[in-house]
Scaffold this active site. Sequence first.
Site, mmCIF file in Angstrom:
data_model
loop_
_atom_site.group_PDB
_atom_site.id
_atom_site.type_symbol
_atom_site.label_atom_id
_atom_site.label_comp_id
_atom_site.label_asym_id
_atom_site.label_seq_id
_atom_site.Cartn_x
_atom_site.Cartn_y
_atom_site.Cartn_z
ATOM 1 C CB CYS A 165 -5.169 0.864 -8.010
ATOM 2 S SG CYS A 165 -6.142 2.097 -7.100
ATOM 3 C CG HIS A 224 -5.907 6.554 0.579
ATOM 4 N ND1 HIS A 224 -5.571 7.581 1.428
ATOM 5 C CD2 HIS A 224 -5.218 5.472 1.011
ATOM 6 C CE1 HIS A 224 -4.711 7.135 2.339
ATOM 7 N NE2 HIS A 224 -4.482 5.857 2.101
ATOM 8 C CB CYS A 225 -8.583 2.982 -4.378
ATOM 9 S SG CYS A 225 -9.761 2.334 -5.586
ATOM 10 C CB CYS A 268 -9.521 -1.890 -7.779
ATOM 11 S SG CYS A 268 -9.031 -0.179 -8.137
ATOM 12 C CG HIS A 281 0.037 5.985 -0.830
ATOM 13 N ND1 HIS A 281 -1.099 6.389 -1.507
ATOM 14 C CD2 HIS A 281 -0.391 5.508 0.376
ATOM 15 C CE1 HIS A 281 -2.163 6.158 -0.759
ATOM 16 N NE2 HIS A 281 -1.764 5.614 0.370
ATOM 17 C CB CYS A 292 -8.812 -1.137 -4.116
ATOM 18 S SG CYS A 292 -7.165 -0.837 -4.815
ATOM 19 C CG HIS A 296 -1.788 1.165 1.400
ATOM 20 N ND1 HIS A 296 -3.144 1.140 1.142
ATOM 21 C CD2 HIS A 296 -1.526 2.428 1.839
ATOM 22 C CE1 HIS A 296 -3.669 2.336 1.405
ATOM 23 N NE2 HIS A 296 -2.701 3.129 1.835
ATOM 24 C CD GLU A 297 1.684 3.827 3.728
ATOM 25 O OE1 GLU A 297 2.028 4.871 3.128
ATOM 26 O OE2 GLU A 297 0.637 3.744 4.387
#
Length: 257
Positions: free
Chosen positions: A215, A187-188, A212, A181, A193, A177-178
């Site tokens: 993304c 953020h989605c 997703c 970024h 996601c 996740h990070e």
Amino acid sequence: ESDWLASTGKRDRSGQTYSDFVTGLHYYPTPTTKVIYLVPLGSFKIQGNSVSVNHQLLVNFLNCWFDSRFTITLMAPISDEQILKLEKRERYDEYSGYKLSYQIKTTGIMDLLLSIKPSDAFAIVGFTMYDLYPADEWNFVFGQAAIKKGTGVFSFIRYHSQDTSLSTRRYCGILGHEIIHLFGIKHCIHFECIMNGSNHLEESDSRPFSLCPVCLRKLHYSLRLLGGINFGSRSKTLANFCKQIGLQQEEAWYNLQ
């Protein structure tokens, strides 16, 4: 009401379309800046007891996550002594008032990581068992990315579980996740996601272990100078990784892609 999307906030609740991403400020690796450096921050302990975190497993995950487009390098750990020189505050259990440990302010960690960031790095990312906070008015943050600096940090302390598979899913999830970024991907809000925001552990656990379509397309575009993503091989390697760590539902999902 405590969920991320329903809560008040000034950043990225409106979402980011693919077109927004491509035409906006974003970052991407090149053949000369295609290394992601991982840096262990401090010792890995909870209330004085050592916690086993498989660092090589994190490297393996990132190789799968980014379809082997990056070189993933594990750097030497930064000592507790160095970490505790940074701006910090005492952390207490919210129910008993018992002092648990220190919370480290993320700005100091970001500056420290930037000072040791090699020239061939796309990103340098620290991971720790210290709790984190980004500003005095915040209680905590799971992780944070400084996009323009190419630095990130995340904490495992609130993700630790006696269930090894669950802990590993959480650790890899916040790591993936990070770093996403750091491409400028926000953020989605379009689908379920891994890039959905989260305000608490239950919400974080509810996120899927996958990107997703929106993304994933952003990531494919971001890796264009490294050949983009081979979607079939990425799904296959992630399915194998999920099998290795005991995530049967996630393994089945990737096998269907």
